[in-house]
Design an enzyme around this catalytic site. Structure first.
Site, mmCIF file in Angstrom:
data_model
loop_
_atom_site.group_PDB
_atom_site.id
_atom_site.type_symbol
_atom_site.label_atom_id
_atom_site.label_comp_id
_atom_site.label_asym_id
_atom_site.label_seq_id
_atom_site.Cartn_x
_atom_site.Cartn_y
_atom_site.Cartn_z
ATOM 1 N N GLU A 260 0.834 -1.208 0.000
ATOM 2 C CA GLU A 260 0.000 0.000 0.000
ATOM 3 C C GLU A 260 0.864 1.251 0.000
ATOM 4 O O GLU A 260 1.830 1.332 0.766
ATOM 5 C CB GLU A 260 -0.921 -0.013 1.230
ATOM 6 C CG GLU A 260 -1.943 -1.147 1.187
ATOM 7 C CD GLU A 260 -2.909 -1.122 2.368
ATOM 8 O OE1 GLU A 260 -2.769 -0.226 3.253
ATOM 9 O OE2 GLU A 260 -3.809 -1.968 2.419
ATOM 10 N N HIS A 279 -8.044 1.527 2.054
ATOM 11 C CA HIS A 279 -7.877 1.184 3.466
ATOM 12 C C HIS A 279 -8.691 2.125 4.366
ATOM 13 O O HIS A 279 -8.158 2.809 5.246
ATOM 14 C CB HIS A 279 -6.397 1.220 3.862
ATOM 15 C CG HIS A 279 -6.074 0.278 4.986
ATOM 16 N ND1 HIS A 279 -4.902 -0.412 5.068
ATOM 17 C CD2 HIS A 279 -6.786 -0.100 6.069
ATOM 18 C CE1 HIS A 279 -4.897 -1.158 6.159
ATOM 19 N NE2 HIS A 279 -6.029 -0.991 6.788
#
Length: 528
Positions: A260, A279
């Site tokens: 990420e 997220h």
């Protein structure tokens, strides 16, 4: 009067109980540099942060009165835990504050996936009136929940309200607890083969890494859907893309990625059957306030010398006790790891028995290491020496500690027995030997002498001639070198065990081949 500094943006509502306390004065000073914090931290008994403030050893050294650091959230990467522990500063976080928020996000992703909501929205605002998005109902569908902790359990409750049938898997889920939650206890394989929807709520550990990959996708129902709002890496991303292209998986919804943020060319970002969010699982006003409320409450308890929870560093221990226990911490954790890896059923009880000199001191800190070792197989880095007792209790795992003076010839002996819901037991005992360090000296009923380190292969077999030779030959053919071997038996020709120390991890295919050898009952890897 206690002084508390809030150094990151936290809402007044989140810290209201601190502000209302008659014995606490709260100052909000955000955006401070390390030097600016060092200059003023000596005045404060408590510090509240989010993720922006980096609480360094230098800051703690200047905090002469600092008793507690509260992190309004889960991660504590911005706090030097070792420095805090050395100075007796308690660090707490708020692991429960985002449970409902993450659960609701997972459920929202499931509903969006079932009805193609993001795709339909995108077309509509582009001026295309397309009513061909044919979805599916949740009612009467089977939902598989991988991980029945706080969040997974909340998802299951909501799914039941939608008329779904729930299959639940968790390494610590027993039939009794499953009944209480209204779910059917299932294995990962059961869920993979029978679920219409699968949602993942497990930490990322070596055991859960790619737990859903090509072999699992190959046996899934055609047209199933999968959701991951837990950790990137639990589901094999490339294998999922292949399964969607092959028509096995109808769609996926992911809030997390293995890396990420993902690269711009990540296939998830360009596949119309995959819904993605950045997220956002814990990103609600309520969750942000809840974590602040939770941590403020615990800070207040600590300042007032009242019982508290959610500490993430080692609680204070008397130096005399610590000196006696310290050498056994690593041994205790490894015994716990060993026992957990030998056991494949849901654990109902962890029984720890201390014999010898250890029976004369408060072994609570050592017990925490043992429980951490047991739970780490399934919780990975999410379990530590402070929250291990809490996590065991939350999963209905009973912890029993007993003490005895007799040690069967050892100065000190630690025995860990795992009891499962079907009545089975696995027992590991260990000690420290002068000049040799940590040793495992008993596995179940068999005496052994093993260093709990590196890679081991545990083999259960019938005591027959030629077995050692056939095992050695098979491993040699597969380039797995044996460094040492221990064998144990009670009677000639009866049940026996073999424990091999090998130079590298043995591939799963090699373990499967070992199990196929004559008189071999089981072969499994034990890793430290």
């Amino acid at each position: 009067m206690f002084n508390v500094l809030v150094s990151d943006p936290i809402s007044d509502m989140g810290i209201q109980q601190l502000m209302d306390a008659a014995d606490v004065a709260v100052d909000k000073k955000t955006g401070l540099s390390e030097d600016e914090l060092v200059a003023i931290i000596g005045e404060y008994d408590g510090l509240l942060v989010r993720s922006q403030t980096k609480v360094t050893e230098k800051i703690m050294a200047a905090g002469k009165n600092l008793k507690v650091i509260g992190r309004a959230g889960v991660g504590v990467d911005n706090i030097n835990l070792d420095a805090a522990t050395k100075r007796g500063i308690v660090v707490i976080n708020a692991p429960d504050g985002n449970t409902i928020t993450t659960c609701e996000h997972a459920f929202a992703m499931m509903m969006a996936l079932a009805r193609h909501i993001p795709q339909a929205y995108a077309k509509t605002i582009q001026g295309t009136w397309d009513r061909k998005f044919l979805g599916v109902e949740l009612r009467n569908k089977t939902l598989g929940v991988l991980g029945m902790g706080r969040i997974g359990s909340e998802v299951a409750k909501r799914a039941k309200a939608f008329g779904m049938d729930i299959l639940g898997y968790d390494p610590f889920l027993t039939e009794e607890r499953a009944d209480k939650l209204g779910v059917k206890l299932a294995s990962v394989d059961d869920i993979v083969r029978n679920a219409d929807f699968i949602t993942v709520h497990t930490p990322l550990t070596p055991e859960t890494k790619n737990m859903i990959s090509r072999p699992q996708f190959e046996v899934m129902k055609k047209g199933m859907r999968i959701i991951n709002c837990a950790r990137g890496g639990v589901i094999d991303e490339m294998a999922l893309v292949e399964a969607i292209d092959q028509g096995i998986v109808a769609g996926a919804a992911f809030d997390v990625f293995e890396k990420e943020p993902p690269e711009a060319d990540h296939p998830f970002l360009h596949n119309p059957k995959i819904i993605v969010t950045p997220h956002l699982g814990a990103s609600t006003v309520e969750a942000q306030e809840n974590v602040a409320i939770d941590v403020s409450e615990q800070v207040l308890h600590i300042l007032r010398n009242e019982p508290f929870k959610n500490a993430v560093n080692m609680p204070p221990v008397a130096p005399s006790v610590m000196n006696k226990l310290q050498p056994y911490f690593e041994l205790g954790e490894k015994i716990g790891q060993f026992a957990a890896q030998l056991n494949n059923e849901a654990v109902q009880e962890i029984h720890v028995d201390y014999a010898g000199d250890l029976a004369e001191v408060d072994t609570q800190p050592l017990t925490r290491y043992i429980i951490k070792g047991v739970l780490s197989r399934h919780f990975g880095g999410d379990v530590n020496i402070v929250n291990s007792v809490h996590l065991a209790k939350a999963r209905d795992v009973n912890v029993v500690v007993s003490q005895a003076s007799a040690t069967k010839g050892f100065t000190n002996l630690i025995s860990v027995t795992l009891k499962t819901q079907d009545g089975a037991e696995r027992r590991i005992a260990g000690t420290l030997l002068n000049g040799y360090g940590a040793r495992v000296v008993q596995i179940d009923k068999f005496p052994v002498d093993i260093a709990p380190e590196g890679h081991l292969i545990f083999i259960s077999h019938n005591d027959k001639p030629g077995i050692i030779g056939s095992v050695g030959t098979l491993l040699g053919k597969n380039d797995v070198n044996i460094a040492s071997m221990q064998v144990g038996r009670k009677i000639v020709g009866g049940e026996a065990i073999m424990v091999l120390t090998v130079d590298k991890e043995a591939p799963k295919e090699v373990l499967d081949d070992l199990t196929k050898l004559a008189e071999i009952n089981k072969a499994q890897q034990i890793a430290f």
